[in-house]
Design an enzyme around this catalytic site. Structure first.
Site, PDB file in Angstrom:
ATOM      1  N   HIS A 185       0.863  -1.369  -0.005  1.00  0.00           N
ATOM      2  CA  HIS A 185      -0.010   0.107  -0.189  1.00  0.00           C
ATOM      3  C   HIS A 185       0.984   1.294  -0.085  1.00  0.00           C
ATOM      4  O   HIS A 185       0.410   2.304  -0.105  1.00  0.00           O
ATOM      5  CB  HIS A 185      -0.981   0.051   1.210  1.00  0.00           C
ATOM      6  CG  HIS A 185      -1.853  -1.033   1.166  1.00  0.00           C
ATOM      7  ND1 HIS A 185      -2.919  -1.197   0.165  1.00  0.00           N
ATOM      8  CD2 HIS A 185      -2.309  -2.107   1.953  1.00  0.00           C
ATOM      9  CE1 HIS A 185      -3.607  -2.335   0.436  1.00  0.00           C
ATOM     10  NE2 HIS A 185      -3.335  -2.935   1.509  1.00  0.00           N
ATOM     11  N   ASP A 205      -2.610 -10.808  -2.376  1.00  0.00           N
ATOM     12  CA  ASP A 205      -3.233 -10.319  -1.127  1.00  0.00           C
ATOM     13  C   ASP A 205      -4.561  -9.717  -1.485  1.00  0.00           C
ATOM     14  O   ASP A 205      -4.762  -9.361  -2.441  1.00  0.00           O
ATOM     15  CB  ASP A 205      -2.618  -8.865  -0.738  1.00  0.00           C
ATOM     16  CG  ASP A 205      -2.794  -8.337   0.585  1.00  0.00           C
ATOM     17  OD1 ASP A 205      -2.084  -8.911   1.682  1.00  0.00           O
ATOM     18  OD2 ASP A 205      -3.522  -7.749   0.608  1.00  0.00           O
ATOM     19  N   HIS A 246      -6.065  -7.297  -0.868  1.00  0.00           N
ATOM     20  CA  HIS A 246      -6.288  -5.947  -0.891  1.00  0.00           C
ATOM     21  C   HIS A 246      -5.506  -5.604  -2.330  1.00  0.00           C
ATOM     22  O   HIS A 246      -4.411  -6.118  -2.563  1.00  0.00           O
ATOM     23  CB  HIS A 246      -5.869  -4.840   0.232  1.00  0.00           C
ATOM     24  CG  HIS A 246      -6.367  -5.308   1.508  1.00  0.00           C
ATOM     25  ND1 HIS A 246      -5.996  -6.091   2.431  1.00  0.00           N
ATOM     26  CD2 HIS A 246      -7.684  -4.880   2.058  1.00  0.00           C
ATOM     27  CE1 HIS A 246      -6.737  -6.141   3.469  1.00  0.00           C
ATOM     28  NE2 HIS A 246      -7.653  -5.438   3.321  1.00  0.00           N
ATOM     29  N   ASP A 267      -4.729 -12.811   3.052  1.00  0.00           N
ATOM     30  CA  ASP A 267      -5.999 -12.522   3.709  1.00  0.00           C
ATOM     31  C   ASP A 267      -7.173 -12.776   2.857  1.00  0.00           C
ATOM     32  O   ASP A 267      -8.365 -12.158   3.293  1.00  0.00           O
ATOM     33  CB  ASP A 267      -5.961 -10.837   3.904  1.00  0.00           C
ATOM     34  CG  ASP A 267      -5.183 -10.159   3.006  1.00  0.00           C
ATOM     35  OD1 ASP A 267      -4.638 -10.651   1.943  1.00  0.00           O
ATOM     36  OD2 ASP A 267      -4.874  -8.903   3.316  1.00  0.00           O
TER      37      ASP A 267
END
Ligand code: Q9C
Ligand code: ZN
Length: 344
Positions: free
Chosen positions: A162, A196, A198, A285
């Site tokens: 991120h 991931d 995200h 995740d």
């Protein structure tokens, strides 16, 4: 196949007492030291080898991140404390891009919102040491795959995908995978596959105009999921990088069949890009048990994910990103490498 697992204890120094999620104090934090402990233990118990990171200096880090942001990560916390800030440094005020005269504050209590984009990424006294060690872990893994290892597993913590050139957030301080990819890209054509849950908005941003580093991501649709502001399918790269960014957003409740179908699509794009090396932003995740995500994979799906990645038959650097169902992380990591070893 025995895979070198690059890890260091320095990650422990990033251990914030709480984070703020949806305006509420969350304690313990999701992104905690035990995550790495369980993965490391599972991989070593499976027979993979522990390798200590080597120091790589500022060059590769500054090739990706604004040195001023790195300086903030290194010095900002002590300034914050000297100005009376509490133990966990979390931004108080954010300058929205529409705030046309926004300027970087001199005030130690105001500066965090200039660099950090959310309230879930507190810094503590040891955060920089940990973030810096995670970059060295990724770069050491990069050296191993560039030097002929079929795979390496960089057990990075804090995670990275991120974080962009001059911002951080989403539990991420420095973008470990992007630093490794940029470093490897000096000598090879690179594809980054991000599994991931995200979207890796920082990684996408860093390579958005770059035709030589492909970014492909399968993630929770930002119409419903963090990071909300990026990760849509129409973000395809810009200028010379047009066509070298590939987003596959999937809806809440996505299970293994739909997930693996999207991964096949992403890997088809990767195959056609003809990379020489693969960097995998590996988050766990997407597991159904994850406390902050909405996909429904079981650990077995990581065997399939690993297998598909292995079928590309490329030297592969796995870089740890997220995954917060701590009790399943070791199994997911082990199964990923087991699937990968089946190869192409
Ligand atoms: N209260 C990674 O997986 N928002 N980052 C959490 C929950 C931040 C996830 C909100 C999620 C960041 C590397
Ligand atoms: Zn994640």
């Amino acid at each position: 196949m025995t895979v070198p697992v690059v890890a260091t204890e320095l990650h422990r120094r990033h251990d914030p007492p709480h984070e703020v999620g949806f305006g509420t104090v969350v304690t313990p934090v999701h992104e905690r030291p035990e995550r790495i402990d369980v993965i490391q233990a599972a991989l070593l118990a499976t027979g993979h080898d522990l390798v200590a990171p080597t120091r790589h200096g500022d060059g590769p880090l500054h090739a990706v991140h604004d040195p001023e942001m790195v300086r903030f990560l290194r010095r900002g916390y002590d300034r914050w404390r000297a100005a009376g800030g509490p133990e966990a440094m979390i931004p108080d005020t954010f300058p929205l891009p529409r705030w046309t005269t926004a300027r970087r504050p001199d005030a130690a209590l105001g500066e965090p919102g200039w660099w950090c984009f959310d309230t879930a990424t507190p810094l503590v006294a040891g955060s920089y040491a940990a973030a810096r060690s995670a970059v060295d872990v990724a770069l050491t893994g990069a050296d191993l795959v560039a030097g002929g290892a079929p795979a390496a597993y960089a057990l990075c913590r804090p995670p990275g995908h991120h974080a962009g050139r001059d911002y951080f957030g989403g539990f991420c301080l420095c973008n470990n995978a992007a630093v490794a990819a940029r470093y490897l890209a000096a000598d090879a054509r690179i594809a980054i596959v991000d599994v991931d849950f995200h979207h890796g908005n920082g990684t996408q941003d860093l390579f958005y105009r770059d035709p030589d580093v492909l970014y492909a991501s399968i993630h929770g649709d930002p119409a419903h999921a963090f990071p909300y502001f990026a990760g849509f399918a129409d973000e395809v790269g810009e200028g010379p990088g047009r066509g070298a960014n590939h987003n596959l957003p999937l809806p809440p409740g996505t299970g293994a069949a739909a997930y693996l179908g999207a991964l096949d699509q992403a890997l088809d794009v990767v195959y056609r890009f003809a990379p020489e090396l693969l960097v995998v932003s590996l988050g766990f995740d997407a597991l159904a048990a994850d406390p902050i995500a909405t996909f429904r994979l079981t650990p077995d799906a990581y065997h399939d994910i690993g297998h598909r990645l292995g079928q590309l038959a490329l030297p592969t650097l796995f870089v740890q990103e997220g995954g917060y169902a701590v009790h399943l992380l070791g199994e997911a990591a082990r199964l990923t490498l087991e699937g990968f070893a089946l190869g192409g």
